[in-house]
Enzyme design. Structure first.
Site, PDB file in Angstrom:
ATOM      1  N   CYS A   5      14.383  -5.225   2.369  1.00  0.00           N
ATOM      2  CA  CYS A   5      14.975  -6.654   2.988  1.00  0.00           C
ATOM      3  C   CYS A   5      13.990  -7.033   4.105  1.00  0.00           C
ATOM      4  CB  CYS A   5      16.413  -6.188   3.635  1.00  0.00           C
ATOM      5  SG  CYS A   5      17.668  -6.257   2.644  1.00  0.00           S
ATOM      6  N   HIS A  95      15.437  -1.089  -6.715  1.00  0.00           N
ATOM      7  CA  HIS A  95      14.080  -1.355  -7.199  1.00  0.00           C
ATOM      8  C   HIS A  95      13.790  -0.823  -8.408  1.00  0.00           C
ATOM      9  CE1 HIS A  95      14.274   2.242  -4.504  1.00  0.00           C
ATOM     10  NE2 HIS A  95      13.100   2.493  -5.158  1.00  0.00           N
TER      11      HIS A  95
HETATM   12  P1  5GP Z   1      12.319   5.709  -4.545  1.00  0.00           P
HETATM   13  O1  5GP Z   1      12.080   7.027  -4.153  1.00  0.00           O
HETATM   14  O2  5GP Z   1      13.385   5.149  -3.793  1.00  0.00           O
HETATM   15  O3  5GP Z   1      12.559   5.366  -5.998  1.00  0.00           O
HETATM   16  O4  5GP Z   1      10.927   4.594  -4.351  1.00  0.00           O
HETATM   17  C1  5GP Z   1      10.898   4.134  -3.171  1.00  0.00           C
HETATM   18  C2  5GP Z   1       9.358   3.679  -3.238  1.00  0.00           C
HETATM   19  O5  5GP Z   1       9.292   2.987  -2.171  1.00  0.00           O
HETATM   20  C3  5GP Z   1       8.626   4.975  -3.161  1.00  0.00           C
HETATM   21  O6  5GP Z   1       7.655   5.091  -3.956  1.00  0.00           O
HETATM   22  C4  5GP Z   1       7.693   4.586  -1.774  1.00  0.00           C
HETATM   23  O7  5GP Z   1       6.423   5.008  -1.851  1.00  0.00           O
HETATM   24  C5  5GP Z   1       7.899   3.119  -1.559  1.00  0.00           C
HETATM   25  N1  5GP Z   1       7.817   2.541  -0.239  1.00  0.00           N
HETATM   26  C6  5GP Z   1       8.654   3.140   0.844  1.00  0.00           C
HETATM   27  N2  5GP Z   1       8.369   2.244   2.028  1.00  0.00           N
HETATM   28  C7  5GP Z   1       7.620   1.240   1.597  1.00  0.00           C
HETATM   29  C8  5GP Z   1       6.721   0.348   2.248  1.00  0.00           C
HETATM   30  O8  5GP Z   1       7.175   0.154   3.683  1.00  0.00           O
HETATM   31  N3  5GP Z   1       6.174  -0.559   1.652  1.00  0.00           N
HETATM   32  C9  5GP Z   1       5.885  -0.168   0.276  1.00  0.00           C
HETATM   33  N4  5GP Z   1       5.127  -1.070  -0.371  1.00  0.00           N
HETATM   34  N5  5GP Z   1       6.296   0.670  -0.447  1.00  0.00           N
HETATM   35  C10 5GP Z   1       7.137   1.367   0.142  1.00  0.00           C
END
Ligand code: 5GP
Length: 109
Positions: A5, A95
């Site tokens: 967000c 996402h």
């Molecule tokens: P999940 O593990 O929830 O499926 O994926 C979360 C993703 O968000 C991870 O691949 C992580 O590297 C990415 N991520 C977390 N914080 C940030 C951020 O502040 N900026 C960006 N660009 N990616 C982020």
């Protein structure tokens, strides 16, 4: 407010690759493939379980298709949505990961 967000509100920076009325897409900060894009809805939803059963939520997949074309990876890419902690979800704003640029094995870990 969750970190995605804050990216939508431009409170923290991100390398944006695509944006429309419904979604924002930007490079993952910790890429696991040469191309690793996150596609998020602009309206807050914790994960896939929050998508209403009715209504048009095609826009995330539409964006994936457009981005894959834009980045010239239409011939091979993967969309991953981790839903829930045990599936690897770490950010609780829905996402989709778009992964490409290397051989992607199956089954995933
Ligand atoms: P999940 O593990 O929830 O499926 O994926 C979360 C993703 O968000 C991870 O691949 C992580 O590297 C990415 N991520 C977390 N914080 C940030 C951020 O502040 N900026 C960006 N660009 N990616 C982020």
């Amino acid at each position: 407010m969750d970190i995605f967000c804050k990216i939508i509100n431009k409170e923290i920076p991100a390398e944006i690759v695509y944006e429309d009325e419904h979604v924002l897409a930007f490079k993952d900060i910790n890429p696991v493939a040469p191309i690793h894009i996150l596609i998020i809805p602009k309206s807050h939803m914790e994960n896939l379980n929050d998508i209403p059963e009715e209504g048009d939520h095609q826009y995330i997949l539409n964006a994936a298709k457009i981005i894959a074309k834009q980045l010239n990876v239409e011939s091979g890419y993967r969309i991953v949505i981790n839903c829930g902690e045990s599936a690897g979800q770490t950010v609780f704003h829905l996402h989709a990961h778009l992964l490409a640029g290397r051989e992607l094995s199956w089954p995933p870990g």
